[in-house]
Design a protein around this motif. Structure first.
Motif, PDB file in Angstrom:
ATOM      1  N   UNK A 186       0.864  -1.191   0.000  1.00 53.91           N
ATOM      2  CA  UNK A 186       0.000   0.000   0.000  1.00 53.91           C
ATOM      3  C   UNK A 186       0.892   1.230   0.000  1.00 53.91           C
ATOM      4  N   UNK A 187       0.586   2.212  -0.863  1.00 50.85           N
ATOM      5  CA  UNK A 187       1.393   3.423  -1.009  1.00 50.85           C
ATOM      6  C   UNK A 187       0.729   4.596  -0.318  1.00 50.85           C
ATOM      7  N   UNK A 188       1.483   5.336   0.494  1.00 53.86           N
ATOM      8  CA  UNK A 188       0.965   6.541   1.140  1.00 53.86           C
ATOM      9  C   UNK A 188       1.925   7.689   0.856  1.00 53.86           C
ATOM     10  N   UNK A 189       1.450   8.669   0.112  1.00 61.84           N
ATOM     11  CA  UNK A 189       2.255   9.853  -0.195  1.00 61.84           C
ATOM     12  C   UNK A 189       1.297  10.922  -0.706  1.00 61.84           C
ATOM     13  N   UNK A 190       1.525  12.177  -0.291  1.00 63.11           N
ATOM     14  CA  UNK A 190       0.581  13.227  -0.700  1.00 63.11           C
ATOM     15  C   UNK A 190       0.887  13.781  -2.094  1.00 63.11           C
ATOM     16  N   UNK A 191       1.833  13.200  -2.794  1.00 63.04           N
ATOM     17  CA  UNK A 191       2.106  13.609  -4.176  1.00 63.04           C
ATOM     18  C   UNK A 191       1.708  12.475  -5.123  1.00 63.04           C
ATOM     19  N   UNK A 192       0.657  12.714  -5.899  1.00 64.97           N
ATOM     20  CA  UNK A 192       0.115  11.675  -6.777  1.00 64.97           C
ATOM     21  C   UNK A 192       1.138  11.241  -7.824  1.00 64.97           C
ATOM     22  N   UNK A 193       1.927  12.193  -8.307  1.00 60.61           N
ATOM     23  CA  UNK A 193       2.916  11.856  -9.339  1.00 60.61           C
ATOM     24  C   UNK A 193       3.959  10.898  -8.772  1.00 60.61           C
ATOM     25  N   UNK A 194       4.364  11.140  -7.525  1.00 52.91           N
ATOM     26  CA  UNK A 194       5.347  10.241  -6.916  1.00 52.91           C
ATOM     27  C   UNK A 194       4.753   8.849  -6.726  1.00 52.91           C
ATOM     28  N   UNK A 195       3.494   8.798  -6.258  1.00 51.27           N
ATOM     29  CA  UNK A 195       2.849   7.486  -6.090  1.00 51.27           C
ATOM     30  C   UNK A 195       2.806   6.747  -7.421  1.00 51.27           C
ATOM     31  N   UNK A 196       2.515   7.473  -8.478  1.00 49.84           N
ATOM     32  CA  UNK A 196       2.431   6.848  -9.800  1.00 49.84           C
ATOM     33  C   UNK A 196       3.787   6.257 -10.195  1.00 49.84           C
ATOM     34  N   UNK A 197       4.860   6.997  -9.884  1.00 46.39           N
ATOM     35  CA  UNK A 197       6.189   6.503 -10.213  1.00 46.39           C
ATOM     36  C   UNK A 197       6.557   5.254  -9.429  1.00 46.39           C
ATOM     37  N   UNK A 198       6.229   5.253  -8.140  1.00 44.14           N
ATOM     38  CA  UNK A 198       6.520   4.076  -7.318  1.00 44.14           C
ATOM     39  C   UNK A 198       5.704   2.882  -7.794  1.00 44.14           C
TER      40      UNK A 198
END
Length: 211
Positions: A4-16
């Motif tokens: 599960x990914x938690x980050x307030x930057x959607x672009x970073x989540x997309x990269x991960x």
């Protein structure tokens, strides 16, 4: 392995997510950009591992760790390599801490290792943790702060967004409350922290690393 990914930057989540999609033994089962969304999503999805951003509105990674049910192991993933950030999330329950300069393959390896029971840190960050638990940390225990402690959770949320430069309207939209309610919370925060205006309040918040 369910992640599960938690980050307030959607672009970073997309990269991960894209990086982890190349790993045959991993599946991203959910993601969130805020604390409340993360807690609800993790408790519902019940992943094996949570990749957790440290600095987010509403209390950051520590707030997520305090809200989720037992089960997943958490690996902090942050731009910060500050000792106080590392120690705070480890004390809150994270199993490891890596910075966002990590490569995709290294991140995948870290996920496997925390899932297998290892603690995962770079040598420098591991030193922070060892020093903390052996009493040699340069980072002191958080001192008592009566003014900060007097704030309600909602007032603390408003304070974080004010410190980030949000307008009252933007805060209202972010927290799904009215502008009038934001004004009331902001007034309470100014009174309780004994600050005269928003600029002074922002400086007060930044000194306490509330951002």
């Amino acid at each position: 392995m369910r992640v599960f990914l938690v980050d307030d930057h959607a672009v970073f989540r997309s990269g991960v997510r894209a990086e982890l999609s190349r790993e045959p033994d991993m599946e991203v089962v959910g993601e969130a950009g805020g604390v409340a969304e993360a807690v609800a999503g993790i408790n519902t999805a019940k992943p094996d591992v949570v990749l957790l951003d440290v600095h987010m509105p509403e209390g950051g990674g520590v707030a997520v760790l305090s809200g989720i049910e037992d089960g997943p192991v958490c690996l902090a993933l942050s731009v910060s390599d500050a000792a106080e950030d590392v120690i705070a999330v480890i004390r809150a329950g994270a199993r490891g801490y890596v910075t966002k300069t990590i490569s995709g393959s290294e991140l995948a390896d870290g996920i496997r290792r925390v899932a297998g029971g290892d603690a995962v840190f770079s040598p420098r960050l591991a030193g922070f943790v060892l020093d903390s638990f052996t009493g040699k940390s340069p980072v002191p225990e958080p001192p008592l702060d009566p003014e900060l402690d007097s704030l309600t959770p909602r007032e603390l949320e408003v304070l974080r967004l004010l410190a980030r430069g949000y307008t009252y309207r933007e805060i209202a939209e972010t927290l799904f409350i009215s502008v009038k309610t934001v004004e009331t919370h902001a007034s309470n925060v100014l009174r309780k922290t004994q600050q005269s205006n928003r600029n002074a309040l922002t400086r007060w918040a930044h000194r306490r690393r509330i951002d």
